[in-house]
Write an enzyme that holds these catalytic residues in place. Structure first.
Site, PDB file in Angstrom:
ATOM      1  N   ARG A  59       0.791  -1.221   0.000  1.00 52.34           N
ATOM      2  CA  ARG A  59       0.000   0.000   0.000  1.00 52.34           C
ATOM      3  C   ARG A  59       0.827   1.278   0.000  1.00 52.34           C
ATOM      4  O   ARG A  59       0.277   2.352  -0.127  1.00 52.34           O
ATOM      5  CB  ARG A  59      -0.945  -0.004   1.209  1.00 52.34           C
ATOM      6  N   GLN A  75      -1.739  -9.266   9.875  1.00 53.47           N
ATOM      7  CA  GLN A  75      -2.260  -8.859   8.570  1.00 53.47           C
ATOM      8  C   GLN A  75      -1.253  -9.267   7.485  1.00 53.47           C
ATOM      9  O   GLN A  75      -1.513  -9.038   6.316  1.00 53.47           O
ATOM     10  CB  GLN A  75      -2.464  -7.337   8.537  1.00 53.47           C
ATOM     11  N   HIS A  90      -5.203 -12.139   6.637  1.00 53.65           N
ATOM     12  CA  HIS A  90      -5.222 -11.916   5.192  1.00 53.65           C
ATOM     13  C   HIS A  90      -4.672 -13.122   4.433  1.00 53.65           C
ATOM     14  O   HIS A  90      -4.226 -12.996   3.297  1.00 53.65           O
ATOM     15  CB  HIS A  90      -4.446 -10.640   4.839  1.00 53.65           C
ATOM     16  N   CYS A 114      -8.083 -30.895 -11.922  1.00 53.99           N
ATOM     17  CA  CYS A 114      -9.380 -30.624 -12.566  1.00 53.99           C
ATOM     18  C   CYS A 114      -9.336 -29.486 -13.584  1.00 53.99           C
ATOM     19  O   CYS A 114     -10.359 -29.148 -14.169  1.00 53.99           O
ATOM     20  CB  CYS A 114     -10.430 -30.330 -11.489  1.00 53.99           C
ATOM     21  N   ASN A 162       4.474   1.868  16.297  1.00 54.55           N
ATOM     22  CA  ASN A 162       4.413   2.080  14.849  1.00 54.55           C
ATOM     23  C   ASN A 162       5.281   3.291  14.495  1.00 54.55           C
ATOM     24  O   ASN A 162       5.444   4.193  15.304  1.00 54.55           O
ATOM     25  CB  ASN A 162       2.951   2.326  14.422  1.00 54.55           C
TER      26      ASN A 162
HETATM   27 ZN   LIG Z   1      -8.755 -28.533  -9.028  1.00 48.05          ZN
END
Ligand SMILES: [Zn+2]
Length: 252
Positions: free
Chosen positions: A36, A103, A123, A159, A222
């Site tokens: 960010r 996060q 996240h 698949c 921070n």
């Molecule tokens: Zn699959």
């Protein structure tokens, strides 16, 4: 600064259940670019292309996504845990740590030595990839090898389904189980320490406030001021690694 560090040491000493809440500031100190921040990855790529809805509906978006991901995964894979990660491991060894709520998606808390069951990833994680159709799991390493061989959009070999890293994308909600557990633990801890999060991304940013509202002490460490500094019992503006290292040294 010394006085504030002493205050945090006292709060940890008085607590039995400490939650550590970590954000991007902890990862950047290990050299992982912050998604960010200015100059970050979005100067080069358009975030519009990485919304979940686009990813699942457009092969072209998936190709752009994997191109970005192939590049981003390398610094992430090579990153090493820093002093902040190591301090959190020490808290676990002392028997103080209830859990780490993060996060971050880089697996560095686990690599530093925290027990996987103590780490709640809000996240998701960048170290695995799942098929969106049959849920078959792959390691990110295996998919990276395919990308580096020139595969542009990897597909499930079971698949043929769409593969996606197990991270939470823009437009995707946070995982319900991890979110519920985080709020529940926040209500029951004695102390919550925020490290390296500017507490902007919701609903994750509400978790520290949930702790505070239920009687826990709140510490925010921070680099820059956060929106919630005024709620905290102690606020330290500084480097996550340096501050946590000093705190742990005082505890010994
Ligand atoms: Zn699959």
């Amino acid at each position: 600064m010394e006085e504030l560090i002493q205050k945090v040491v006292e709060l940890i000493n008085q607590s039995r259940k400490v939650i550590v809440f970590t954000g991007a500031g902890v990862s950047t100190e290990s050299g992982i670019p912050d998604f960010r921040s200015p100059g970050g990855i979005w100067q080069k790529y358009d975030p519009e292309d990485f919304y979940y809805q686009k990813f699942i509906s457009s092969e072209e978006s998936r190709e752009k996504y994997w191109q970005m991901s192939r590049e981003f995964y390398e610094p992430l894979k090579n990153a090493q845990p820093n002093a902040a990660h190591k301090a959190v491991v020490e808290l676990e060894k002392m028997g103080k740590l209830d859990c780490v709520i993060t996060q971050n998606i880089d697996n560095l808390h686990q690599r530093a030595g925290n027990s996987p069951e103590k780490v709640i990833e809000l996240h998701g994680t960048a170290i695995s990839v799942s098929c969106l159709s049959c849920r078959k799991k792959y390691t990110r390493e295996e998919i990276q090898a395919r990308l580096l061989k020139g595969v542009r959009v990897p597909k499930c070999d079971e698949c043929g389904g769409i593969l996606k890293p197990d991270t939470v994308s823009f437009g995707q909600s946070m995982p319900p189980k991890e979110t519920a557990e985080s709020f529940q633990r926040a209500r029951n801890c004695d102390l919550l320490i925020v490290i390296g999060s500017s507490l902007v991304v919701q609903p994750a940013a509400s978790i520290p406030l949930e702790a505070k509202d239920h009687g826990a002490k709140l510490v925010i460490i921070n680099r820059d001021p956060t929106y919630h500094d005024s709620y905290a019992d102690v606020v330290i503006h500084g480097s996550a690694g340096e501050v946590m290292k000093k705190i742990l040294e005082k505890m010994k």
